[in-house]
Design an enzyme around this catalytic site. Sequence first.
Site, short mmCIF file in Angstrom:
data_model
loop_
_atom_site.label_atom_id
_atom_site.label_comp_id
_atom_site.label_asym_id
_atom_site.label_seq_id
_atom_site.Cartn_x
_atom_site.Cartn_y
_atom_site.Cartn_z
N ASP A 1 17.42 77.02 -47.27
CA ASP A 1 16.16 76.44 -46.79
C ASP A 1 15.28 76.16 -48.01
OD1 ASP A 1 14.45 76.73 -43.81
OD2 ASP A 1 13.37 76.27 -45.66
N GLN B 1 10.68 74.53 -33.11
CA GLN B 1 11.65 73.66 -33.79
C GLN B 1 10.95 72.43 -34.35
OE1 GLN B 1 15.03 72.48 -31.39
NE2 GLN B 1 16.10 71.56 -33.13
N HIS C 1 20.00 74.20 -35.82
CA HIS C 1 20.31 75.03 -36.99
C HIS C 1 19.86 76.45 -36.71
CE1 HIS C 1 16.26 73.35 -37.37
NE2 HIS C 1 15.93 74.49 -37.95
N PHE C 2 20.61 77.39 -37.25
CA PHE C 2 20.22 78.79 -37.19
C PHE C 2 19.67 79.18 -38.56
CE2 PHE C 2 23.13 78.54 -33.68
CZ PHE C 2 22.64 79.44 -32.75
N HIS C 3 18.52 79.85 -38.55
CA HIS C 3 17.99 80.44 -39.78
C HIS C 3 18.69 81.78 -40.00
CE1 HIS C 3 14.26 77.85 -40.02
NE2 HIS C 3 14.62 77.65 -38.76
P1 AMP Z 1 12.71 74.67 -37.64
O1 AMP Z 1 13.05 73.27 -37.22
O2 AMP Z 1 11.30 75.07 -37.33
O3 AMP Z 1 13.70 75.69 -37.16
O4 AMP Z 1 12.75 74.75 -39.22
C1 AMP Z 1 13.27 73.75 -40.03
C2 AMP Z 1 13.53 74.39 -41.36
O5 AMP Z 1 14.20 73.45 -42.16
C3 AMP Z 1 12.28 74.84 -42.13
O6 AMP Z 1 12.43 76.21 -42.46
C4 AMP Z 1 12.27 73.94 -43.37
O7 AMP Z 1 11.79 74.61 -44.51
C5 AMP Z 1 13.73 73.55 -43.49
N1 AMP Z 1 13.99 72.25 -44.10
C6 AMP Z 1 13.50 71.06 -43.70
N2 AMP Z 1 14.00 70.06 -44.45
C7 AMP Z 1 14.85 70.64 -45.34
C8 AMP Z 1 15.67 70.16 -46.39
N3 AMP Z 1 15.72 68.85 -46.69
N4 AMP Z 1 16.40 71.05 -47.11
C9 AMP Z 1 16.35 72.35 -46.82
N5 AMP Z 1 15.60 72.89 -45.84
C10 AMP Z 1 14.85 72.04 -45.12
#
Ligand code: AMP
Length: 114
Positions: free
Chosen positions: A29, A89, A95-97
């Site tokens: 991330d 989201q 995606h899973f964190h």
């Molecule tokens: P969420 O959709 O809230 O589950 O989180 C999206 C996650 O994707 C966030 O933690 C962002 O920091 C991460 N993110 C968004 N774009 C990118 C990217 N290009 N590369 C890496 N991480 C990303």
Amino acid sequence: MSCIFCKIAEHKAPAKIIFEDSDIIVFADFNPRAIVHLLVTPKFHCSRIMDLPDNLTLKIFETVRMITKELKLQDNFKLVLHNGALAGQIVEHLHFHYLSNQPNVDVKFKTVIT
Ligand code: AMP
Ligand code: ZN
């Protein structure tokens, strides 16, 4: 389609990739909220868990177990899914964190695309 995670899966956007195969990609991330903050992502574009085919659902969890073994985090990680905008989201590609605050984890990037 201008989906950033599809672009990462196609190596057309920057990412620090720790694992990938034909179905799954795991990358860092870019705004980490833990010492280890990875995103475990199917290459197949879908937004919600209900839209993920069964075989990929299984593969996601197999991948989680595989990276857990590799990073030696068996007892110290959490997995978070924001499923829908109301749940937080932002990126509309499932995606899973994968998060851990274990210090000194040896995360090796297999591929870094800049
Ligand atoms: P969420 O959709 O809230 O589950 O989180 C999206 C996650 O994707 C966030 O933690 C962002 O920091 C991460 N993110 C968004 N774009 C990118 C990217 N290009 N590369 C890496 N991480 C990303
Ligand atoms: Zn996508």
